[in-house]
Enzyme design. Structure first.
Site, PDB file in Angstrom:
ATOM      1  N   TYR A 158       0.821  -1.222   0.000  1.00 51.11           N
ATOM      2  CA  TYR A 158       0.000   0.000   0.000  1.00 51.11           C
ATOM      3  C   TYR A 158       0.850   1.267   0.000  1.00 51.11           C
ATOM      4  O   TYR A 158       0.318   2.369   0.013  1.00 51.11           O
ATOM      5  CB  TYR A 158      -1.090  -0.027   1.077  1.00 51.11           C
ATOM      6  CG  TYR A 158      -0.671  -0.094   2.531  1.00 51.11           C
ATOM      7  CD1 TYR A 158       0.019   0.951   3.136  1.00 51.11           C
ATOM      8  CD2 TYR A 158      -1.037  -1.191   3.310  1.00 51.11           C
ATOM      9  CE1 TYR A 158       0.365   0.904   4.475  1.00 51.11           C
ATOM     10  CE2 TYR A 158      -0.703  -1.245   4.662  1.00 51.11           C
ATOM     11  CZ  TYR A 158       0.007  -0.194   5.236  1.00 51.11           C
ATOM     12  OH  TYR A 158       0.348  -0.240   6.568  1.00 51.11           O
ATOM     13  N   LYS A 174       5.164   4.904   4.447  1.00 46.68           N
ATOM     14  CA  LYS A 174       5.786   3.856   3.630  1.00 46.68           C
ATOM     15  C   LYS A 174       6.021   4.345   2.200  1.00 46.68           C
ATOM     16  O   LYS A 174       7.020   3.976   1.565  1.00 46.68           O
ATOM     17  CB  LYS A 174       4.922   2.594   3.619  1.00 46.68           C
ATOM     18  CG  LYS A 174       4.801   1.892   4.974  1.00 46.68           C
ATOM     19  CD  LYS A 174       6.066   1.157   5.370  1.00 46.68           C
ATOM     20  CE  LYS A 174       5.849   0.257   6.584  1.00 46.68           C
ATOM     21  NZ  LYS A 174       7.068  -0.417   7.039  1.00 46.68           N
TER      22      LYS A 174
END
Ligand code: COA
Length: 281
Positions: free
Chosen positions: A148, A163
């Site tokens: 994701y 991330k």
């Protein structure tokens, strides 16, 4: 499968190396000859990981630090290098995450995750990068992200943002620091049943659904992730730079693809549905 001395001569720092994926990577790297330094906030799991590695004949040390604090990171790196010698590799594995509706997040909640995941990765990476550039011997960076990072995901927005940043950092430094012989890669794991991740991200009734979303119909095994990590850290991967390797049994492709859900149904039923849609002649 690997030569037993694949990582001989390497000294690795693994953040969050006391538990879960981090510990699995630490133990595998040590078994293949690396000296391994584990860094984390809680001393107990770090001590246990180091004891397990030493009991198996490996070389390891630990240092306690919060990756959000750059001075603490520098101190911990000093400590590990004093114990094991100059570090040659870094695994950015430490993370913070929880499920929450985005509209309910406090500024501090958003910050807590982003500070651990993105700023923390930056602090360790910059600390090691500076040392490697000064010493001139190169280095290798491996960061744990997630699919994701580019897909996005509801209910984990701070983690998704962080991330995505780590992936951008990886690809940027793969080019910027190649000059200094430093490689940077990432791994995007799908669901691996670790206590840390599953206790926070996998409510009981969601685990079965998550399993069904993986085309291979199982979760990942820690040894599979650990094997991928040591390969990417090793000289076998010397020409792999700026890559993000997905290890998720095909999960993200399945979930992202418009008709991926069809594979949740018995194939006979899918074929009957498709047949029924055919124009009649
Ligand atoms: N939902 C909404 N907000 C939450 C939350 C949740 N489940 N958990 C924590 N928060 C909020 C807190 O309320 C706090 O905000 P506030 O000060 O406005 O009230 C903020 O996040 C920071 O929480 P705190 O517990 O003080 O931070 P911490 O630095 O001690 O812990 C976390 C950081 C929250 C990321 C914690 O889950 C952690 O330490 N995780 C490490 C391990 C981990 O998550 N691994 C991930 C495996 S996938």
């Amino acid at each position: 499968m690997f030569q037993p001395d694949l990582l001989r001569g390497q000294t690795l720092l693994i953040t969050g190396g006391g538990t879960g994926l981090g510990r699995a990577m630490a133990e595998r790297a040590a078994a293949l000859g690396a000296a391994v330094g584990v860094l984390g906030r809680r001393t107990e799991p770090l001590e246990e990981a180091v004891a397990a590695i030493r009991a198996a004949g490996g070389s390891a040390a630990w240092a306690s630090a919060d990756v959000r604090d750059p001075a603490a990171v520098a101190g911990a790196v000093d400590q590990i290098e004093a114990a094991l010698g100059p570090l040659t590799g870094l695994v950015n594995n430490a993370a913070g995450n929880f499920l929450a509706a985005t509209e309910d997040l406090s500024p501090n909640a958003f910050n807590a995750v982003v500070q651990i995941v993105l700023n923390g990765t930056f602090h360790t990476t910059q600390e090691l990068g500076r040392r490697w550039i000064e010493r001139g011997g190169g280095g290798v960076i491996l960061s744990i992200v997630t699919t994701y990072a580019w897909m996005g995901s509801p209910f984990v927005v701070p983690s998704a943002c962080a991330k995505a940043g780590v992936l951008a950092m990886t690809r940027s430094l793969a080019v910027e620091w190649a000059t200094y012989g430093i490689r940077a890669n990432a791994i995007a794991p799908g669901p691996f049943p670790t206590e840390g991740a599953f206790s926070r991200l996998m409510p009981e009734d969601m685990a079965q659904k998550a399993l069904e979303a993986v085309p291979l119909k199982r979760f990942g095994r820690l040894d599979e992730l650990a094997d991928l990590s040591v390969f990417l850290l090793s000289p076998m991967a010397a020409f792999i730079n700026g890559e993000c390797v997905v290890i998720d049994g095909g999960e993200w492709l399945h979930n992202g693809q418009e008709f991926g859900r069809f594979t949740d149904l018995p194939r006979d039923r899918v074929k009957a549905m498709l047949e029924a849609l055919k124009p009649k002649r």
